[in-house]
Design a protein around this motif. Structure first.
Motif, PDB file in Angstrom:
ATOM      1  N   MET A 102       0.787  -1.174  -0.018  1.00 15.65           N
ATOM      2  CA  MET A 102       0.124  -0.029  -0.066  1.00 15.65           C
ATOM      3  C   MET A 102       1.023   1.242  -0.014  1.00 15.65           C
ATOM      4  O   MET A 102       1.993   1.224   0.559  1.00 15.65           O
ATOM      5  N   PRO A 103       0.351   2.387  -0.387  1.00 17.06           N
ATOM      6  CA  PRO A 103       1.176   3.684  -0.573  1.00 17.06           C
ATOM      7  C   PRO A 103       1.408   3.837   0.912  1.00 17.06           C
ATOM      8  O   PRO A 103       0.713   3.752   1.925  1.00 17.06           O
ATOM      9  N   SER A 104       2.633   4.747   0.961  1.00 17.68           N
ATOM     10  CA  SER A 104       2.764   5.128   2.267  1.00 17.68           C
ATOM     11  C   SER A 104       2.102   6.106   3.077  1.00 17.68           C
ATOM     12  O   SER A 104       2.052   6.174   4.323  1.00 17.68           O
ATOM     13  N   ALA A 105       1.412   6.961   2.257  1.00 23.54           N
ATOM     14  CA  ALA A 105       0.572   8.016   2.796  1.00 23.54           C
ATOM     15  C   ALA A 105      -1.021   7.380   3.099  1.00 23.54           C
ATOM     16  O   ALA A 105      -1.924   8.051   3.441  1.00 23.54           O
ATOM     17  N   THR A 106      -1.063   6.087   2.698  1.00 26.67           N
ATOM     18  CA  THR A 106      -2.448   5.566   3.166  1.00 26.67           C
ATOM     19  C   THR A 106      -2.901   5.725   4.410  1.00 26.67           C
ATOM     20  O   THR A 106      -4.132   6.364   4.694  1.00 26.67           O
ATOM     21  N   LEU A 107      -2.381   5.448   5.442  1.00 23.15           N
ATOM     22  CA  LEU A 107      -2.664   5.709   6.922  1.00 23.15           C
ATOM     23  C   LEU A 107      -2.938   7.029   6.966  1.00 23.15           C
ATOM     24  O   LEU A 107      -4.108   7.227   7.928  1.00 23.15           O
ATOM     25  N   LYS A 108      -2.069   7.827   6.569  1.00 23.81           N
ATOM     26  CA  LYS A 108      -2.435   9.322   6.912  1.00 23.81           C
ATOM     27  C   LYS A 108      -3.829   9.961   6.436  1.00 23.81           C
ATOM     28  O   LYS A 108      -4.525  10.532   6.547  1.00 23.81           O
ATOM     29  N   ARG A 109      -3.968   9.434   5.030  1.00 25.77           N
ATOM     30  CA  ARG A 109      -5.352   9.786   4.484  1.00 25.77           C
ATOM     31  C   ARG A 109      -6.575   9.208   5.117  1.00 25.77           C
ATOM     32  O   ARG A 109      -7.428   9.829   5.238  1.00 25.77           O
ATOM     33  N   LEU A 110      -6.265   7.923   5.676  1.00 24.56           N
ATOM     34  CA  LEU A 110      -7.171   7.259   6.260  1.00 24.56           C
ATOM     35  C   LEU A 110      -7.529   7.937   7.635  1.00 24.56           C
ATOM     36  O   LEU A 110      -9.027   8.147   7.863  1.00 24.56           O
ATOM     37  N   ARG A 111      -6.564   8.491   8.274  1.00 26.06           N
ATOM     38  CA  ARG A 111      -6.839   9.289   9.379  1.00 26.06           C
ATOM     39  C   ARG A 111      -7.585  10.317   9.431  1.00 26.06           C
ATOM     40  O   ARG A 111      -8.222  10.919  10.148  1.00 26.06           O
ATOM     41  N   GLN A 112      -7.193  11.142   8.116  1.00 28.26           N
ATOM     42  CA  GLN A 112      -7.743  12.513   8.004  1.00 28.26           C
ATOM     43  C   GLN A 112      -9.043  12.517   7.296  1.00 28.26           C
ATOM     44  O   GLN A 112      -9.745  13.619   7.088  1.00 28.26           O
ATOM     45  N   GLY A 113      -9.625  11.069   6.853  1.00 34.64           N
ATOM     46  CA  GLY A 113     -10.849  11.277   6.560  1.00 34.64           C
ATOM     47  C   GLY A 113     -11.042  11.385   4.989  1.00 34.64           C
ATOM     48  O   GLY A 113     -11.951  11.912   4.532  1.00 34.64           O
ATOM     49  N   ASN A 114      -9.928  10.765   4.397  1.00 43.05           N
ATOM     50  CA  ASN A 114      -9.934  11.063   2.842  1.00 43.05           C
ATOM     51  C   ASN A 114     -11.156   9.968   2.234  1.00 43.05           C
ATOM     52  O   ASN A 114     -11.815  10.542   1.380  1.00 43.05           O
ATOM     53  N   TRP A 115     -11.734   9.069   2.829  1.00 44.18           N
ATOM     54  CA  TRP A 115     -12.785   8.165   2.477  1.00 44.18           C
ATOM     55  C   TRP A 115     -13.856   8.323   3.569  1.00 44.18           C
ATOM     56  O   TRP A 115     -13.449   8.053   4.674  1.00 44.18           O
ATOM     57  N   PRO A 116     -15.088   8.744   3.125  1.00 40.21           N
ATOM     58  CA  PRO A 116     -16.095   8.731   4.048  1.00 40.21           C
ATOM     59  C   PRO A 116     -16.705   7.534   4.454  1.00 40.21           C
ATOM     60  O   PRO A 116     -16.204   6.321   3.775  1.00 40.21           O
ATOM     61  N   VAL A 117     -16.783   7.579   5.726  1.00 39.63           N
ATOM     62  CA  VAL A 117     -17.141   6.398   6.471  1.00 39.63           C
ATOM     63  C   VAL A 117     -18.796   5.888   5.890  1.00 39.63           C
ATOM     64  O   VAL A 117     -19.762   6.675   5.873  1.00 39.63           O
ATOM     65  N   CYS A 118     -18.925   4.611   5.313  1.00 40.73           N
ATOM     66  CA  CYS A 118     -20.109   4.222   4.614  1.00 40.73           C
ATOM     67  C   CYS A 118     -20.947   3.414   5.614  1.00 40.73           C
ATOM     68  O   CYS A 118     -22.164   3.082   5.327  1.00 40.73           O
ATOM     69  N   ALA A 119     -20.395   2.563   6.665  1.00 44.32           N
ATOM     70  CA  ALA A 119     -21.187   1.741   7.635  1.00 44.32           C
ATOM     71  C   ALA A 119     -20.564   1.796   8.727  1.00 44.32           C
ATOM     72  O   ALA A 119     -19.133   2.046   8.930  1.00 44.32           O
ATOM     73  N   GLN A 120     -21.142   1.325   9.852  1.00 48.24           N
ATOM     74  CA  GLN A 120     -20.449   1.337  11.318  1.00 48.24           C
ATOM     75  C   GLN A 120     -21.208   0.088  11.853  1.00 48.24           C
ATOM     76  O   GLN A 120     -22.257  -0.419  11.801  1.00 48.24           O
ATOM     77  N   LEU A 121     -20.241  -0.676  12.566  1.00 47.97           N
ATOM     78  CA  LEU A 121     -20.499  -1.643  13.443  1.00 47.97           C
ATOM     79  C   LEU A 121     -20.062  -1.674  14.886  1.00 47.97           C
ATOM     80  O   LEU A 121     -18.900  -1.290  14.983  1.00 47.97           O
ATOM     81  N   ASP A 122     -21.045  -1.761  15.714  1.00 42.52           N
ATOM     82  CA  ASP A 122     -20.771  -1.774  17.491  1.00 42.52           C
ATOM     83  C   ASP A 122     -20.711  -3.085  17.955  1.00 42.52           C
ATOM     84  O   ASP A 122     -21.798  -3.847  18.031  1.00 42.52           O
ATOM     85  N   LEU A 123     -19.615  -3.534  18.443  1.00 37.73           N
ATOM     86  CA  LEU A 123     -19.242  -5.116  18.953  1.00 37.73           C
ATOM     87  C   LEU A 123     -19.613  -4.987  20.482  1.00 37.73           C
ATOM     88  O   LEU A 123     -19.196  -5.914  21.143  1.00 37.73           O
ATOM     89  N   HIS A 124     -20.064  -3.862  20.988  1.00 36.05           N
ATOM     90  CA  HIS A 124     -20.323  -4.055  22.596  1.00 36.05           C
ATOM     91  C   HIS A 124     -21.378  -4.967  22.708  1.00 36.05           C
ATOM     92  O   HIS A 124     -22.432  -5.126  22.287  1.00 36.05           O
ATOM     93  N   GLY A 125     -21.004  -5.772  23.872  1.00 35.82           N
ATOM     94  CA  GLY A 125     -21.784  -7.000  24.311  1.00 35.82           C
ATOM     95  C   GLY A 125     -21.572  -8.328  23.733  1.00 35.82           C
ATOM     96  O   GLY A 125     -22.396  -9.233  23.858  1.00 35.82           O
ATOM     97  N   TYR A 126     -20.930  -8.221  22.551  1.00 39.83           N
ATOM     98  CA  TYR A 126     -20.296  -9.432  21.813  1.00 39.83           C
ATOM     99  C   TYR A 126     -19.656 -10.458  22.389  1.00 39.83           C
ATOM    100  O   TYR A 126     -18.563  -9.846  23.177  1.00 39.83           O
ATOM    101  N   THR A 127     -19.610 -11.687  22.365  1.00 40.98           N
ATOM    102  CA  THR A 127     -18.628 -12.787  22.683  1.00 40.98           C
ATOM    103  C   THR A 127     -17.644 -12.686  21.615  1.00 40.98           C
ATOM    104  O   THR A 127     -17.784 -12.057  20.538  1.00 40.98           O
ATOM    105  N   ARG A 128     -16.675 -13.370  21.748  1.00 39.35           N
ATOM    106  CA  ARG A 128     -15.395 -13.207  20.823  1.00 39.35           C
ATOM    107  C   ARG A 128     -15.802 -14.049  19.506  1.00 39.35           C
ATOM    108  O   ARG A 128     -15.543 -13.664  18.534  1.00 39.35           O
ATOM    109  N   HIS A 129     -16.703 -14.987  19.785  1.00 45.36           N
ATOM    110  CA  HIS A 129     -17.099 -15.923  18.795  1.00 45.36           C
ATOM    111  C   HIS A 129     -18.323 -15.312  17.803  1.00 45.36           C
ATOM    112  O   HIS A 129     -18.297 -14.988  16.654  1.00 45.36           O
ATOM    113  N   GLN A 130     -19.194 -14.361  18.659  1.00 44.94           N
ATOM    114  CA  GLN A 130     -20.283 -13.497  17.869  1.00 44.94           C
ATOM    115  C   GLN A 130     -19.556 -12.416  17.204  1.00 44.94           C
ATOM    116  O   GLN A 130     -19.908 -12.173  16.119  1.00 44.94           O
ATOM    117  N   ALA A 131     -18.563 -11.876  17.959  1.00 46.72           N
ATOM    118  CA  ALA A 131     -17.925 -10.592  17.295  1.00 46.72           C
ATOM    119  C   ALA A 131     -17.096 -10.974  15.841  1.00 46.72           C
ATOM    120  O   ALA A 131     -17.322 -10.314  14.949  1.00 46.72           O
TER     121      ALA A 131
END
Length: 211
Positions: A102-131
């Protein structure tokens, strides 16, 4: 003198011829075995006592060589290995990850929000197998909506002995997932409880499950 010696020899020969051979000792006669029924006499079978007489099971024979079973197909082995990832808790915790190439600037661009978040998953309350199952299904569906998703695994303060179990496991699963290109912490600091994940684009013509 010679005449005396000759007479002794003659006397010895006479005595040897006159001595009778030794008789063999007589062997004792072997008694004949008596018939069992005649020696016991008349017997009567016992009446049933209506009791349970357990029989000791015979020990199972030991195989000469342990059976290894039939050989597994390559696809089956690969599936087993993929599910095996994350069964054991990783020793260290990744704060960020980028797939080799991957390009060296990938993590920097990801942290700056270069790609909009299209979905979200919340794993609170899940066991390791369910998660693990929920995360795999979430990535499969979300990669057809966009490239960046947010995964909330929590900070792990409520875990036994204060160790963040699910936090380490989620990052290890993402590192080994074939559709994950990179991820970084969505919040600043080592106590971050969520990640921004960059996904691989699906191949052209792959509609996927968008439900």
């Amino acid at each position: 003198m010679k005449t005396f010696k000759d007479s002794l020899k003659g006397l010895r020969q006479t005595l040897r011829q006159a001595t009778p051979p030794r008789a063999a000792w007589p062997q004792p006669a072997v008694p004949e075995e008596a018939d069992f029924r005649q020696s016991v006499g008349k017997v009567k079978p016992l009446k049933p006592d209506d009791r349970h007489h357990p029989q000791t099971p015979k020990p199972s024979p030991r195989p000469r060589k342990p059976s290894q079973g039939p050989a597994l197909h390559a696809a089956a082995c690969q599936e087993i290995l993929q599910h095996q990832i994350g069964w054991f808790e990783p020793t260290h915790q990744l704060q960020q990850y980028a797939r080799p190439g991957m390009p060296s600037a990938t993590l920097k661009r990801l942290r700056q929000g270069n790609w909009p978040v299209c979905a979200q998953l919340d794993l609170h309350g899940y066991t390791r197998h369910q998660a693990q199952d929920a995360l795999a299904l979430f990535i499969h569906r979300a990669r057809h909506r966009g490239q960046c998703v947010k995964v909330i695994h929590g900070k792990g303060f409520g875990s036994p002995q204060g160790e963040p179990v699910l936090k380490k496991l989620v990052r290890s699963w993402l590192q080994h997932h074939p559709d994950v290109l990179a991820f970084c912490e969505a919040e600043a600091g080592s106590g971050a409880g969520s990640l921004l994940v960059l996904l691989r684009r699906p191949p052209p013509g792959d509609i996927g499950d968008q439900g």
